[in-house]
Design an enzyme around this catalytic site. Sequence first.
Site, mmCIF file in Angstrom:
data_model
loop_
_atom_site.group_PDB
_atom_site.id
_atom_site.type_symbol
_atom_site.label_atom_id
_atom_site.label_comp_id
_atom_site.label_asym_id
_atom_site.label_seq_id
_atom_site.Cartn_x
_atom_site.Cartn_y
_atom_site.Cartn_z
ATOM 1 N N GLU A 203 0.819 -1.202 0.000
ATOM 2 C CA GLU A 203 0.000 0.000 0.000
ATOM 3 C C GLU A 203 0.863 1.266 0.000
ATOM 4 O O GLU A 203 0.557 2.245 -0.700
ATOM 5 C CB GLU A 203 -0.921 0.014 1.227
ATOM 6 N N CYS B 241 -2.570 -3.878 7.112
ATOM 7 C CA CYS B 241 -2.211 -4.106 8.508
ATOM 8 C C CYS B 241 -2.623 -2.921 9.376
ATOM 9 O O CYS B 241 -2.721 -1.782 8.906
ATOM 10 C CB CYS B 241 -0.718 -4.376 8.643
ATOM 11 N N CYS C 82 -0.533 0.132 7.504
ATOM 12 C CA CYS C 82 -0.976 0.507 6.157
ATOM 13 C C CYS C 82 -2.394 1.061 6.184
ATOM 14 O O CYS C 82 -2.755 1.896 5.347
ATOM 15 C CB CYS C 82 -0.888 -0.695 5.232
ATOM 16 N N ALA D 68 17.571 -42.756 -8.278
ATOM 17 C CA ALA D 68 19.026 -42.875 -8.347
ATOM 18 C C ALA D 68 19.386 -44.326 -8.630
ATOM 19 O O ALA D 68 18.590 -45.234 -8.387
ATOM 20 C CB ALA D 68 19.663 -42.429 -7.036
ATOM 21 N N ALA E 174 21.493 -47.830 -7.964
ATOM 22 C CA ALA E 174 21.730 -48.542 -6.708
ATOM 23 C C ALA E 174 22.977 -48.017 -6.000
ATOM 24 O O ALA E 174 23.066 -48.025 -4.770
ATOM 25 C CB ALA E 174 21.861 -50.036 -6.967
ATOM 26 N N SER F 261 22.949 -40.057 -9.035
ATOM 27 C CA SER F 261 21.643 -39.485 -9.358
ATOM 28 C C SER F 261 21.702 -38.260 -10.264
ATOM 29 O O SER F 261 20.671 -37.786 -10.712
ATOM 30 C CB SER F 261 20.917 -39.083 -8.064
ATOM 31 N N PRO G 69 14.884 -40.688 -0.477
ATOM 32 C CA PRO G 69 13.595 -41.340 -0.215
ATOM 33 C C PRO G 69 13.273 -41.540 1.255
ATOM 34 O O PRO G 69 12.105 -41.583 1.640
ATOM 35 C CB PRO G 69 13.723 -42.686 -0.940
ATOM 36 N N LEU H 147 14.003 -39.561 4.166
ATOM 37 C CA LEU H 147 13.473 -38.396 4.860
ATOM 38 C C LEU H 147 12.136 -37.970 4.269
ATOM 39 O O LEU H 147 11.189 -37.663 5.004
ATOM 40 C CB LEU H 147 14.471 -37.234 4.788
#
Length: 371
Positions: A55, A78, A87, A165, A167, A171, A307, A309
């Site tokens: 604003e 606000c 604002c 990825a 083995a 990746s 994979p 996490l």
Amino acid sequence: MDSHFDTRMMARALQLARRGKYSAVPNPHVGCVLVLDGHVIGEGFTQPAGGNHAEIQALQAVAQDAAGATAYVTLEPCSHHGKTGPCADALINAGVSRVVAAMQDPNPVVAGQGLEKLREAGIAVECGLLEAEARQVIAGFVARMSRGRGRVRAKLAMSLDGRTAMASGESQWITGPAARQDVQRLRAMSCAIVTGVGTVLADDCALTVRADELGMAGQGATLAASRQPLRVVVDSSLRTPDTAKILDGSTPTLLCHDEAIDAPRNIVATGVDRLPLPCGENGLDLVRLLDYLTARQCNEILVESGPRLAGALLQAGLLDELIVYMAPALLGDRARPLLELPLEHMVDKVQLQVEDVRKVGQDWRFTVIPC
């Protein structure tokens, strides 16, 4: 004023709001359009923290008196003093006669008080125009204010056969340059990027925003890259090597570890902090981690991990959204899966709702939310 014109002006305000998505945090990025006698006389969007709100920017852009104007704002003005003044007061002092807000501010410090202040000053107030769109623009801020946790999104990349990825852990790179550029923009709008120690050991990732990889024009790219998100490493046993790029101290970094470790290794790099957390059979307490990030005013939390996490967050019900990039390639049945989800029966499947599908270069990007 006719409703079609109001909608066009609010759509413009939303367009302006999106310009602040890389730089306004922890504030919500808001847009404002000032109109007098059917003509736009001023526009603005939220500046970096400590700078002007939308604003104020719009009022400062006015070359004439704003008395009698209509202000279209994507979020309730606000009513409190923060790093800048209210604002709502600025609009009142400018003499605007009407304010159209897309939505009420979910911040309990405001929560309708700004709109009420405007009404008490004799200004005509309307709220709710294009509200759904406005909420989506500041989804992370809305989440943090309404439920006490920012929006958590996981970025994943996979082959056509759902592998991430080989083995061996190799990746880079499954997806093409356009998808990687898109990820840079996701990072730029995030407050924190969370990864696991496995990803750090496999890729030695820096997890920074790089201006030359954003695919944006000069000043916009510089602004986006100037605010680096907090880097967070989930590393229960402190296996992250001192030489890792993520511990280089170039941007704020948080190393999370098991609080039961008696003598955590001393991290000497400036800008690297440690966060001890409770650790159970399934790893570190991820809820406590998100609580900590909330206390740091993180609206948008991006997970870029392996994979394990990502799967743990999904199983714990802590992921709001998954952004999956799929490359037109096959990695074979020995390659690693997208997520670690120990499901045995079809009834246990995780149902997802597709929000968006689009082509990004030669790859496809799926945006899905858990049902």
